[in-house]
Design an enzyme around this catalytic site. Structure first.
Site, PDB file in Angstrom:
ATOM      1  N   ASP A 131       1.185  -1.871  -0.297  1.00 24.06           N
ATOM      2  CA  ASP A 131       0.208  -0.515  -0.151  1.00 24.06           C
ATOM      3  C   ASP A 131       0.602   1.316  -0.013  1.00 24.06           C
ATOM      4  OD1 ASP A 131      -2.733   1.115   0.543  1.00 24.06           O
ATOM      5  OD2 ASP A 131      -1.442   2.027   1.866  1.00 24.06           O
TER       6      ASP A 131
ATOM      7  N   GLU B 210       1.401  -0.520  -5.334  1.00 24.50           N
ATOM      8  CA  GLU B 210       0.972   0.190  -5.603  1.00 24.50           C
ATOM      9  C   GLU B 210       1.836   1.737  -5.445  1.00 24.50           C
ATOM     10  OE1 GLU B 210      -3.456   2.475  -3.424  1.00 24.50           O
ATOM     11  OE2 GLU B 210      -1.387   2.195  -2.308  1.00 24.50           O
TER      12      GLU B 210
END
Length: 543
Positions: free
Chosen positions: A205, A266
Site C-alpha cells: 500500500d 501500489e
C-alpha cells in the site's frame, strides 16, 4: 500447488478479496476468513491463479483496515490466526496462491508504537519511529508545513504536549519514519513472519510514499495530489529515490525462500517512473493505474498499452492490467457515463450512467484485458457484472472521506458493498444467517448473484470463466509475444503467438473481421453477417 514456477507471477490472474464484503460465515453481517474458506472452490473454478486479501489485521477500522494496530494477527471480526493458516493451506491445495496487503507508510494511532510515542514525549526514541515536528508561529500553533491529507483537511495533528505528527491520510493513520532503522527492521520481521506461514507475496500500500524529505518543505498546493505534478522534481513525500533501498532489502528477503515470494506495488507515479520500482533487485510487478483510468477509447488505450509494455520491458518486468479495485468506481458504472473522464469515486458521483452501455463495454474491456500479455487483477464482484452503488443512504457511509469532506464527497463505499451469492432478497446469501450486511445491497442485485449468473450461459460470470479457461489452455495466449495489426479508426487489433488475434471495436460502426480466422470467444454475439458490432471484443484463432 499446480504451478511451481518462480515466474508464475508474470502472467497470473489475481482475484482481489475485500474480506469485509466477500462472505460472512459467522452471521454478524461482516465478511470473514471462514466465509472466504467456504468460497475457495468458487474461486478455483473461476480459474484465477491467486487471491489478494485486503488488510485483515487488527484495526479500529478508521479507514477500512488500512489503519493497522497489529501486523502479526487477525482482526477478531475476521477470525483467528489459526484460521488464517488453514486458509493458506486450503488455498494452496486448490492451486491458489495467497497475497496479503501490507501497509508500511503508516500505522493506526492505536498501534502500540504510537501509543508509546505519545506517552514518551518530544525528543524520545519512541517518537523517532514516526514524524513529529514542532509547529510554526510564535507559539507553535500552526502546522509544520502546508501539506494536505488524502481524505481532506490538513496533514498534521497536534498532540497535547504541543508537537504535531504527520499523517498523509487520516489523523488515525500516523506516518512512519522510514529513516529510522528500527522501522525498517520491524517490517522486515513482519514480512518473514507471514512468509514463514506460507503467504506467497504482498501488495504494498502507498509504495511510492514511504520516503520523506527530512526538511518537510512546503508544497505550495491548494489540495492533496496523489502523485507529483508533471515537471515537478524532488517531491517531498511522493516517489522519492530513497524508497528503492527499502525495496531492495525486501526483495532480498523474498528471494531467500525456496518458492520465491513476490511483491506488487501500489505506486502512483509520473510517466516513465514506474519501471524504477520493478528493477530486477526490487519489486516484481505494479498496478497499472494508467490502464484503469484510461477512457475506453481506442487511441488512448493503444498509447497506454504501448507505454506499459515497452517501459517495463526495459527492466525485464511484465505489465499488469486492472479495471477496478476497492478505491475506484466499478468499471460497469464508469464505462456507462456519457463523459469521458474516468476518475475515482471521490469525484465522479452525480454523473449519470447507462448501465446497459456500461455492461456491454465492461464485457469488451474484460476480453481486451485478459488477452494482453502479463498479469491481470479481478476485483471481487466484477465477474458478476456488479455496478457502483451510488445511492447508499448517508447514515450507512463509512469511508473517512465522507466526514473529512464535511459530507460533500461520498467516498468509496459504493464499490465495497457485500457480494450477492444466492436468493432473491438481501443479504443474497452473503451472511449464512441472513444478518444485515455492514453496507446495504440493492434489491435488484437478485439478478446479479453468483447463482443467477451460473444459470445464464450468457452471463458475465460465464464470460470470465470461459476467458480464464482459454487463457490457461490456448498456446497463443501464453508468453509475452504481442504485435499490433492495422485496423480501422476506433478499433484495436493485435496478435499474440501462434495465430491468436484479439479485435476490439470501440467505434460506432460494425467492422469486418480478418479472413481465415474463427471466433473463440466474443463479449457479445457477432452480427449475422459476421461483422464485429460496436463495443465488442472477439478472440480469434487462425483456421
Amino acid at each position: 500447488m499446480s504451478n511451481t514456477s518462480d515466474s508464475w507471477w508474470r502472467s497470473a490472474v489475481i482475484y482481489q478479496v475485500y474480506i469485509r464484503s466477500f462472505a460472512d460465515e459467522n452471521g454478524d453481517g461482516i465478511g470473514d476468513i471462514a466465509g472466504l474458506r467456504s468460497r475457495l472452490h468458487y474461486l478455483a473454478y473461476l480459474g484465477v491463479d491467486a487471491i489478494w486479501i485486503n488488510p485483515w489485521y487488527p484495526s479500529p477500522l478508521a479507514d477500512g483496515g488500512y489503519d493497522v494496530s497489529d501486523y502479526r494477527d487477525i482482526h477478531p471480526a475476521y477470525g483467528t490466526l489459526d484460521e488464517a493458516k488453514q486458509l493458506i493451506t486450503e488455498a494452496h491445495d486448490l492451486g491458489l496462491r495467497v497475497i496479503l496487503d501490507i501497509v508500511p507508510n503508516h500505522t493506526s494511532d492505536h498501534h502500540l508504537w504510537f501509543q508509546q510515542a505519545l506517552a514518551a514525549g518530544p525528543g524520545s526514541p519512541e517518537r523517532e519511529r514516526y514524524i513529529f515536528r514542532e509547529g510554526r508561529g510564535e507559539d507553535g500553533s500552526l502546522p509544520p508545513n502546508d501539506w494536505h491529507a488524502a481524505f481532506g483537511g490538513p496533514t498534521w495533528t497536534r498532540t497535547p504536549d504541543g508537537q504535531w505528527y504527520l499523517h498523509l491520510f487520516a489523523p488515525e493513520q500516523p506516518d512512519l519514519n522510514w529513516d529510522n532503522p528500527e522501522v525498517r527492521a520491524e517490517f522486515e520481521s513482519i514480512l518473514r513472519f507471514w512468509f514463514d506461514l506460507g503467504v506467497d507475496g504482498f501488495r504494498i500500500d502507498v509504495a511510492h510514499g514511504m520516503a520523506k524529505d527530512p526538511a518537510l518543505p512546503d508544497l505550495g498546493l491548494s489540495e492533496f495530489s496523489v502523485l507529483a505534478r508533471e515537471g515537478q522534481e524532488n517531491h517531498p513525500h511522493w516517489d522519492r529515490d530513497g524508497i528503492h533501498d527499502i525495496f531492495r532489502s525486501w526483495r532480498a528477503i523474498a528471494d531467500n525462500y525456496p518458492d520465491r515470494r513476490v511483491f506488487v506495488a501500489e505506486a502512483h507515479v509520473r510517466p516513465g517512473r514506474l519501471a524504477d520500482y520493478l528493477r530486477p533487485d526490487e519489486l516484481h510487478t505494479a498496478f497499472n493505474f494508467d490502464f484503469l483510468k484510461c477512457p475506453l477509447e481506442a487511441d488512448r488505450l493503444r498509447e497506454v498499452i504501448d507505454h506499459s509494455i515497452t517501459d517495463l520491458a526495459t527492466v525485464g518486468a511484465p505489465a499488469t492490467w486492472v479495471l477496478s479495485n476497492h478505491d475506484e468506481t466499478r468499471h460497469v458504472t464508469r464505462y456507462g457515463r456519457a463523459y469521458t473522464g474516468v476518475t475515482n469515486p471521490m469525484r465522479d458521483q452525480g454523473h449519470p450512467s447507462d448501465r446497459t452501455l456500461g455492461t456491454r463495454r465492461a464485457r469488451a474491456a474484460t476480453l481486451l484485458m485478459l488477452a494482453l500479455p502479463g498479469g491481470a487483477y479481478i476485483y471481487q464482484g466484477e465477474e458478476l457484472g456488479l455496478y457502483e452503488v451510488e445511492d447508499l443512504p448517508e447514515e450507512a457511509l463509512q469511508d473517512p472521506t465522507w466526514e473529512r469532506s464535511d459530507h460533500t464527497i461520498r467516498g468509496r463505499d459504493g464499490c465495497r458493498v457485500p457480494l450477492p451469492w444466492t436468493g432473491d432478497t438481501p443479504p443474497f446469501g452473503f451472511s449464512t444467517t441472513g444478518a444485515t450486511p455492514w453496507l446495504p445491497q440493492p434489491e435488484d442485485w437478485k439478478s446479479y448473484t453468483a447463482e443467477a449468473n451460473q444459470a445464464d450461459p450468457t452471463s458475465m460470470l460465464q464470460l470470465y470463466r470461459s476467458a480464464l479457461r482459454l487463457r490457461r489452455t490456448t498456446p497463443g495466449l501464453a508468453g509475452e509475444e504481442f504485435r499490433w495489426l492495422d485496423s480501422p479508426d476506433g478499433t484495436l487489433v493485435f496478435e499474440r503467438g501462434n495465430g491468436l488475434l484479439c479485435a476490439v471495436n470501440l467505434s460506432d460502426q460494425p467492422i469486418p473481421l480478418p479472413d481465415a480466422y474463427r471466433p473463440l470467444l466474443t463479449s457479445r454475439p457477432l452480427h449475422n453477417d459476421g461483422l464485429l458490432p460496436p463495443d465488442t471484443t472477439v478472440w480469434l484463432h487462425r483456421d
